[in-house]
Design a protein around this motif. Structure first.
Motif, PDB file in Angstrom:
ATOM      1  N   LEU A  51      10.259  23.286 -28.449  1.00  0.00           N
ATOM      2  CA  LEU A  51      10.983  23.611 -29.530  1.00  0.00           C
ATOM      3  C   LEU A  51      10.457  23.081 -30.981  1.00  0.00           C
ATOM      4  N   LEU A  52      10.301  21.748 -30.960  1.00  0.00           N
ATOM      5  CA  LEU A  52       9.692  21.021 -32.277  1.00  0.00           C
ATOM      6  C   LEU A  52       8.061  21.384 -32.297  1.00  0.00           C
ATOM      7  N   PHE A  53       7.394  21.662 -31.352  1.00  0.00           N
ATOM      8  CA  PHE A  53       6.124  22.421 -31.560  1.00  0.00           C
ATOM      9  C   PHE A  53       6.245  23.575 -32.418  1.00  0.00           C
ATOM     10  N   HIS A  54       6.873  24.467 -31.802  1.00  0.00           N
ATOM     11  CA  HIS A  54       6.913  25.923 -32.574  1.00  0.00           C
ATOM     12  C   HIS A  54       7.629  25.660 -33.854  1.00  0.00           C
ATOM     13  N   CYS A  55       8.435  24.647 -34.335  1.00  0.00           N
ATOM     14  CA  CYS A  55       8.900  24.420 -35.554  1.00  0.00           C
ATOM     15  C   CYS A  55       7.810  23.779 -36.205  1.00  0.00           C
ATOM     16  N   TRP A  56       7.001  23.155 -35.996  1.00  0.00           N
ATOM     17  CA  TRP A  56       5.765  22.411 -36.536  1.00  0.00           C
ATOM     18  C   TRP A  56       4.914  23.643 -37.015  1.00  0.00           C
ATOM     19  N   LEU A  57       4.609  24.426 -35.928  1.00  0.00           N
ATOM     20  CA  LEU A  57       3.861  25.813 -36.427  1.00  0.00           C
ATOM     21  C   LEU A  57       4.423  26.392 -37.310  1.00  0.00           C
ATOM     22  N   TYR A  58       5.503  26.698 -37.321  1.00  0.00           N
ATOM     23  CA  TYR A  58       6.265  27.601 -38.389  1.00  0.00           C
ATOM     24  C   TYR A  58       6.271  26.886 -39.542  1.00  0.00           C
ATOM     25  N   SER A  59       6.465  25.560 -39.916  1.00  0.00           N
ATOM     26  CA  SER A  59       6.492  24.943 -40.981  1.00  0.00           C
ATOM     27  C   SER A  59       4.900  25.004 -41.841  1.00  0.00           C
ATOM     28  N   CYS A  60       3.844  25.461 -41.280  1.00  0.00           N
ATOM     29  CA  CYS A  60       2.637  25.757 -41.670  1.00  0.00           C
ATOM     30  C   CYS A  60       2.318  27.380 -41.851  1.00  0.00           C
ATOM     31  N   GLY A  61       3.384  28.033 -41.317  1.00  0.00           N
ATOM     32  CA  GLY A  61       2.938  29.486 -41.381  1.00  0.00           C
ATOM     33  C   GLY A  61       2.181  29.992 -40.257  1.00  0.00           C
ATOM     34  N   ALA A  68      -1.501  32.385 -24.480  1.00  0.00           N
ATOM     35  CA  ALA A  68      -2.210  30.973 -24.524  1.00  0.00           C
ATOM     36  C   ALA A  68      -0.961  30.006 -24.294  1.00  0.00           C
ATOM     37  N   VAL A  69       0.001  30.215 -24.973  1.00  0.00           N
ATOM     38  CA  VAL A  69       1.244  29.248 -25.175  1.00  0.00           C
ATOM     39  C   VAL A  69       1.721  29.224 -23.638  1.00  0.00           C
ATOM     40  N   ALA A  70       1.833  30.396 -22.997  1.00  0.00           N
ATOM     41  CA  ALA A  70       2.459  30.432 -21.705  1.00  0.00           C
ATOM     42  C   ALA A  70       1.675  29.445 -20.799  1.00  0.00           C
ATOM     43  N   ARG A  71       0.416  29.346 -20.581  1.00  0.00           N
ATOM     44  CA  ARG A  71      -0.350  28.483 -19.876  1.00  0.00           C
ATOM     45  C   ARG A  71      -0.137  27.124 -20.167  1.00  0.00           C
ATOM     46  N   GLN A  72      -0.087  26.954 -21.319  1.00  0.00           N
ATOM     47  CA  GLN A  72       0.092  25.467 -21.698  1.00  0.00           C
ATOM     48  C   GLN A  72       1.599  24.919 -21.474  1.00  0.00           C
ATOM     49  N   ARG A  73       2.649  25.888 -21.674  1.00  0.00           N
ATOM     50  CA  ARG A  73       3.979  25.509 -21.449  1.00  0.00           C
ATOM     51  C   ARG A  73       4.094  24.947 -20.003  1.00  0.00           C
ATOM     52  N   GLU A  74       3.620  25.561 -19.074  1.00  0.00           N
ATOM     53  CA  GLU A  74       3.590  25.416 -17.734  1.00  0.00           C
ATOM     54  C   GLU A  74       3.144  23.683 -17.447  1.00  0.00           C
ATOM     55  N   GLN A  75       2.037  23.235 -18.094  1.00  0.00           N
ATOM     56  CA  GLN A  75       1.459  22.175 -17.909  1.00  0.00           C
ATOM     57  C   GLN A  75       2.554  21.126 -18.791  1.00  0.00           C
ATOM     58  N   GLU A 119       7.977  11.313 -24.400  1.00  0.00           N
ATOM     59  CA  GLU A 119       8.167  12.406 -25.451  1.00  0.00           C
ATOM     60  C   GLU A 119       7.229  12.527 -26.420  1.00  0.00           C
ATOM     61  N   ARG A 120       6.785  11.280 -26.899  1.00  0.00           N
ATOM     62  CA  ARG A 120       5.757  11.290 -27.857  1.00  0.00           C
ATOM     63  C   ARG A 120       4.442  11.654 -27.455  1.00  0.00           C
ATOM     64  N   ARG A 125       0.355  15.871 -26.762  1.00  0.00           N
ATOM     65  CA  ARG A 125      -0.546  16.673 -25.941  1.00  0.00           C
ATOM     66  C   ARG A 125      -0.318  18.359 -26.447  1.00  0.00           C
ATOM     67  N   TRP A 126       0.749  18.519 -27.081  1.00  0.00           N
ATOM     68  CA  TRP A 126       0.939  19.972 -27.603  1.00  0.00           C
ATOM     69  C   TRP A 126       0.078  19.959 -28.921  1.00  0.00           C
ATOM     70  N   GLN A 127       0.104  18.947 -29.603  1.00  0.00           N
ATOM     71  CA  GLN A 127      -0.708  18.796 -30.904  1.00  0.00           C
ATOM     72  C   GLN A 127      -2.171  18.970 -30.456  1.00  0.00           C
ATOM     73  N   GLU A 128      -2.717  18.289 -29.491  1.00  0.00           N
ATOM     74  CA  GLU A 128      -4.061  18.325 -29.086  1.00  0.00           C
ATOM     75  C   GLU A 128      -4.584  19.783 -28.625  1.00  0.00           C
ATOM     76  N   TRP A 129      -3.649  20.328 -27.912  1.00  0.00           N
ATOM     77  CA  TRP A 129      -3.692  21.666 -27.501  1.00  0.00           C
ATOM     78  C   TRP A 129      -4.242  22.589 -28.738  1.00  0.00           C
ATOM     79  N   VAL A 130      -3.409  22.424 -29.719  1.00  0.00           N
ATOM     80  CA  VAL A 130      -3.810  23.284 -30.907  1.00  0.00           C
ATOM     81  C   VAL A 130      -5.031  23.054 -31.498  1.00  0.00           C
ATOM     82  N   LEU A 131      -5.182  21.756 -31.915  1.00  0.00           N
ATOM     83  CA  LEU A 131      -6.235  21.288 -32.788  1.00  0.00           C
ATOM     84  C   LEU A 131      -7.349  21.094 -32.005  1.00  0.00           C
TER      85      LEU A 131
END
Length: 195
Positions: A51-61, A68-75, A119-120, A125-131
């Motif tokens: 949830l926070l990951f999607h909010c982070w993305l949203y905050s930057c448009g 792609a996110v479906a695969r990461q979501r399972e991990q 949690e951190r 890991r979510w952040q690394e996945w994107v960047l």
């Protein structure tokens, strides 16, 4: 989901300059966000880190590419269930005992800190996945036009390809969950209520 235009490097740069952990702490500290996140976690069985990951993305448009996110979501879900949920369960199990024992209270506090660290790590890991996406793999895309209803946008991000016991229709009809999403997105997008 709307078609995207070429990924805007300015948006990606903003994302790189705003670490997800720091973003999550700042958003979580806003009025009503903690309660909204807990409602979505407890009643909606949604992953607060995602949830926070999607909010982070949203905050930057930006938004995640659904396949792609479906695969990461399972991990990330495996991490949550095997690490974070175990720590959370231990912390909750010790609540009553901690009220009458200082040593159990200290143990419970240590477990609480470990849960926070888990949690951190998940957010990291979510952040690394994107960047750290390879040039040939698009994991995020521009939000072409900011949604009129960001709560609905967020719900769609969380439910896309989600194998969940709660269907999209149950989130539509559960007022507590809709209110929690609305509270969260109003803090994320303060102009949402004025539209």
């Amino acid at each position: 989901m709307q078609n995207s235009i070429a990924l805007d490097s300015t948006r990606l740069q903003r994302l790189q300059q705003a670490p997800l952990w720091e973003f999550a702490l700042a958003l979580y500290a806003k009025p009503g966000v903690e309660a909204a996140c807990l409602t979505l976690q407890e009643e909606g069985e949604l992953d607060v880190c995602e949830l926070l990951f999607h909010c982070w993305l949203y905050s930057c448009g930006l938004e995640a590419v659904p396949r792609a996110v479906a695969r990461q979501r399972e991990q990330r879900r495996q991490w949550q269930s095997s690490v974070t949920a175990v720590l959370r369960g231990l912390r909750r199990d010790l609540k009553d005992s901690a009220a009458s024992s200082d040593s159990v209270a200290a143990l419970r506090e240590t477990i609480k800190q470990a849960e926070l660290m888990a949690e951190r790590e998940n957010l990291q890991r979510w952040q690394e996945w994107v960047l750290e996406a390879h040039a040939d793999e698009q994991r995020v895309m521009n939000i072409v036009e900011m949604p009129q209803d960001s709560a609905k946008w967020l719900r769609n991000q969380l439910l896309f390809s989600k194998a969940n016991t709660h269907s999209e229709s149950s989130l539509n009809t559960t007022s507590a969950l809709c209110e929690a999403l609305q509270m969260l997105t109003c803090q994320l997008d303060p102009h949402q209520g004025a539209r």
